[in-house]
Design an enzyme around this catalytic site. Structure first.
Site, PDB file in Angstrom:
ATOM      1  N   HIS A  81      64.586  62.843  70.048  1.00 42.29           N
ATOM      2  CA  HIS A  81      65.356  63.702  69.159  1.00 42.29           C
ATOM      3  C   HIS A  81      66.149  64.725  69.967  1.00 42.29           C
ATOM      4  O   HIS A  81      65.631  65.320  70.915  1.00 42.29           O
ATOM      5  CB  HIS A  81      64.436  64.450  68.192  1.00 42.29           C
ATOM      6  CG  HIS A  81      63.870  63.581  67.128  1.00 42.29           C
ATOM      7  ND1 HIS A  81      62.712  63.887  66.444  1.00 42.29           N
ATOM      8  CD2 HIS A  81      64.296  62.395  66.604  1.00 42.29           C
ATOM      9  CE1 HIS A  81      62.450  62.937  65.562  1.00 42.29           C
ATOM     10  NE2 HIS A  81      63.405  62.030  65.648  1.00 42.29           N
ATOM     11  N   LYS A 131      69.558  56.480  70.385  1.00 36.89           N
ATOM     12  CA  LYS A 131      70.810  56.855  69.741  1.00 36.89           C
ATOM     13  C   LYS A 131      71.695  57.641  70.699  1.00 36.89           C
ATOM     14  O   LYS A 131      71.221  58.458  71.474  1.00 36.89           O
ATOM     15  CB  LYS A 131      70.521  57.705  68.499  1.00 36.89           C
ATOM     16  CG  LYS A 131      69.958  56.921  67.318  1.00 36.89           C
ATOM     17  CD  LYS A 131      69.847  57.804  66.094  1.00 36.89           C
ATOM     18  CE  LYS A 131      69.375  57.010  64.885  1.00 36.89           C
ATOM     19  NZ  LYS A 131      69.272  57.875  63.679  1.00 36.89           N
ATOM     20  N   TYR A 137      59.997  65.260  61.045  1.00 37.35           N
ATOM     21  CA  TYR A 137      59.327  63.973  61.161  1.00 37.35           C
ATOM     22  C   TYR A 137      57.818  64.082  60.986  1.00 37.35           C
ATOM     23  O   TYR A 137      57.148  63.073  60.851  1.00 37.35           O
ATOM     24  CB  TYR A 137      59.616  63.361  62.538  1.00 37.35           C
ATOM     25  CG  TYR A 137      60.639  62.268  62.516  1.00 37.35           C
ATOM     26  CD1 TYR A 137      61.951  62.539  62.173  1.00 37.35           C
ATOM     27  CD2 TYR A 137      60.295  60.962  62.816  1.00 37.35           C
ATOM     28  CE1 TYR A 137      62.899  61.530  62.155  1.00 37.35           C
ATOM     29  CE2 TYR A 137      61.235  59.948  62.807  1.00 37.35           C
ATOM     30  CZ  TYR A 137      62.536  60.241  62.473  1.00 37.35           C
ATOM     31  OH  TYR A 137      63.462  59.238  62.453  1.00 37.35           O
ATOM     32  N   ARG A 185      61.994  53.234  67.326  1.00 31.57           N
ATOM     33  CA  ARG A 185      62.770  52.839  66.158  1.00 31.57           C
ATOM     34  C   ARG A 185      62.718  51.321  66.067  1.00 31.57           C
ATOM     35  O   ARG A 185      62.557  50.623  67.083  1.00 31.57           O
ATOM     36  CB  ARG A 185      64.220  53.300  66.281  1.00 31.57           C
ATOM     37  CG  ARG A 185      64.395  54.818  66.368  1.00 31.57           C
ATOM     38  CD  ARG A 185      65.873  55.167  66.543  1.00 31.57           C
ATOM     39  NE  ARG A 185      66.072  56.607  66.579  1.00 31.57           N
ATOM     40  CZ  ARG A 185      66.089  57.350  67.684  1.00 31.57           C
ATOM     41  NH1 ARG A 185      65.909  56.759  68.862  1.00 31.57           N
ATOM     42  NH2 ARG A 185      66.291  58.653  67.626  1.00 31.57           N
ATOM     43  N   HIS A 213      59.863  52.193  59.456  1.00 33.50           N
ATOM     44  CA  HIS A 213      60.193  53.502  60.011  1.00 33.50           C
ATOM     45  C   HIS A 213      59.072  54.507  59.774  1.00 33.50           C
ATOM     46  O   HIS A 213      58.915  55.461  60.534  1.00 33.50           O
ATOM     47  CB  HIS A 213      61.496  54.019  59.402  1.00 33.50           C
ATOM     48  CG  HIS A 213      62.234  54.971  60.300  1.00 33.50           C
ATOM     49  ND1 HIS A 213      62.600  54.651  61.595  1.00 33.50           N
ATOM     50  CD2 HIS A 213      62.670  56.242  60.097  1.00 33.50           C
ATOM     51  CE1 HIS A 213      63.237  55.668  62.139  1.00 33.50           C
ATOM     52  NE2 HIS A 213      63.289  56.659  61.263  1.00 33.50           N
ATOM     53  N   ARG A 238      56.810  55.011  62.720  1.00 32.97           N
ATOM     54  CA  ARG A 238      57.306  55.968  63.727  1.00 32.97           C
ATOM     55  C   ARG A 238      57.006  57.395  63.287  1.00 32.97           C
ATOM     56  O   ARG A 238      56.607  58.234  64.094  1.00 32.97           O
ATOM     57  CB  ARG A 238      58.804  55.738  63.910  1.00 32.97           C
ATOM     58  CG  ARG A 238      59.508  56.733  64.820  1.00 32.97           C
ATOM     59  CD  ARG A 238      60.921  56.221  65.078  1.00 32.97           C
ATOM     60  NE  ARG A 238      61.889  57.283  65.328  1.00 32.97           N
ATOM     61  CZ  ARG A 238      62.162  57.784  66.521  1.00 32.97           C
ATOM     62  NH1 ARG A 238      61.510  57.344  67.582  1.00 32.97           N
ATOM     63  NH2 ARG A 238      63.083  58.719  66.671  1.00 32.97           N
TER      64      ARG A 238
END
Length: 304
Positions: A276, A182, A285, A159, A250, A253
């Site tokens: 994820h 995250k 994605y 990211r 982004h 990615r």
């Protein structure tokens, strides 16, 4: 105006989200803003300070009024759904602490919205971006910096916040990077030689000294590089190459994930590389058609 009791409850909940839930600072900031707006609205809507007592008696009608007010201020369905999620999380915690029934809040349905699927670049376009991005600056070290950042996004699937969050102690880049993503989730990401070399070229040219506790990627004045700067460079690059507006940092990615799957990569392994929590997120994605996904599935999970 939020009552002192409500403000104290909010701060206590945020602290618990940080300590126990591992919420990132950006998430906590968003939570604080969403809940402050909600509590402020309820104060005006009810015409009285919303202490803990009134907060435990919020009705379905009150929730509908808040949602209508929020939408009326131009907030889209996706953003409202995020705000509602924050309110529900807070109320689950508050209900357990104050022993009341939170059904009126928790039963509120989020507005429907169509999820936008990511738009990765094809392999030729991704390579063109990496080759072209350094040409957007007349200052050699700045061009090398931008190329190194974009190479990390595409070559390692980072990211933008993760790439720009690297510090001087992380260089020279090792064979694998430990990335804190995250929710405080750590993952191990292999580093390609091309990414390692690009970062080293940047460091050799950078006029600012490398400091272990300082940022790896610096702005022209020496501070940590801003994501806005990278987005601006990508905008110039895509205009030069004639790429669509979806060619953002982004998107590099996204492209990393898609191209790995196209090459026969295992979807579960790609999930781990991206960090994820859900496999369905990884599927979203990738811009690989269903037939391609089934082909990969059949080759990696053959039936007995």
């Amino acid at each position: 105006m939020i009552s002192p009791a409500a403000a104290d409850a909010l701060e206590t909940w945020l602290a618990s989200q940080s300590a126990l839930g591992g919420a990132a600072q950006n998430t906590l900031t968003a939570y604080h803003g969403d809940l402050t707006e909600f509590l402020s609205f309820m104060t005006l809507h009810k015409g009285e300070s919303q202490g803990l007592g009134p907060l435990t008696r919020i009705s379905v009608t009150d929730m509908r009024a808040w949602m209508a007010f929020t939408r009326g201020n131009g907030v889209g369905a996706r953003s409202l759904a995020r705000k509602l999620s924050a309110v529900k999380s807070f109320y689950r915690w508050l209900a357990e602490r104050e022993s009341f029934d939170p059904t009126a809040v928790l039963s509120t349905r989020a507005p429907k919205f169509q999820k936008k699927l990511p738009r990765p670049l094809d392999q030729d376009a991704a390579r063109a971006v990496i080759d072209t991005v350094e040409l957007q600056s007349e200052t050699p070290w700045v061009g090398a910096r931008d190329m190194a950042v974009v190479t990390l996004l595409y070559g390692c699937g980072l990211r933008i916040s993760e790439a720009l969050g690297l510090d001087g102690r992380d260089a020279p880049l090792p064979a694998v990077l430990r990335i804190l993503g995250k929710g405080g989730k750590e993952r191990v990401v292999p580093v390609l030689d091309a990414a390692r070399d690009a970062v080293q070229v940047y460091l050799d040219l950078c006029p600012h000294p490398k400091e272990d506790d300082g940022p790896l990627f610096r702005g022209v004045r020496g501070g940590r590089l801003s994501p806005r700067i990278v987005s601006g460079v990508m905008e110039k690059t895509r205009m030069q190459l004639g790429l669509p507006s979806t060619a953002t940092p982004h998107a590099m990615r996204h492209s990393f994930a898609t191209h790995l799957l196209e090459a026969g990569g295992d979807l579960r392994a790609i999930q781990e590389l991206l960090g994820h929590a859900s496999l369905s997120t990884t599927q979203a994605y990738t811009a690989v058609d269903t037939a391609r996904l089934m082909d990969v599935y059949n080759r990696t999970h053959p039936k007995a």
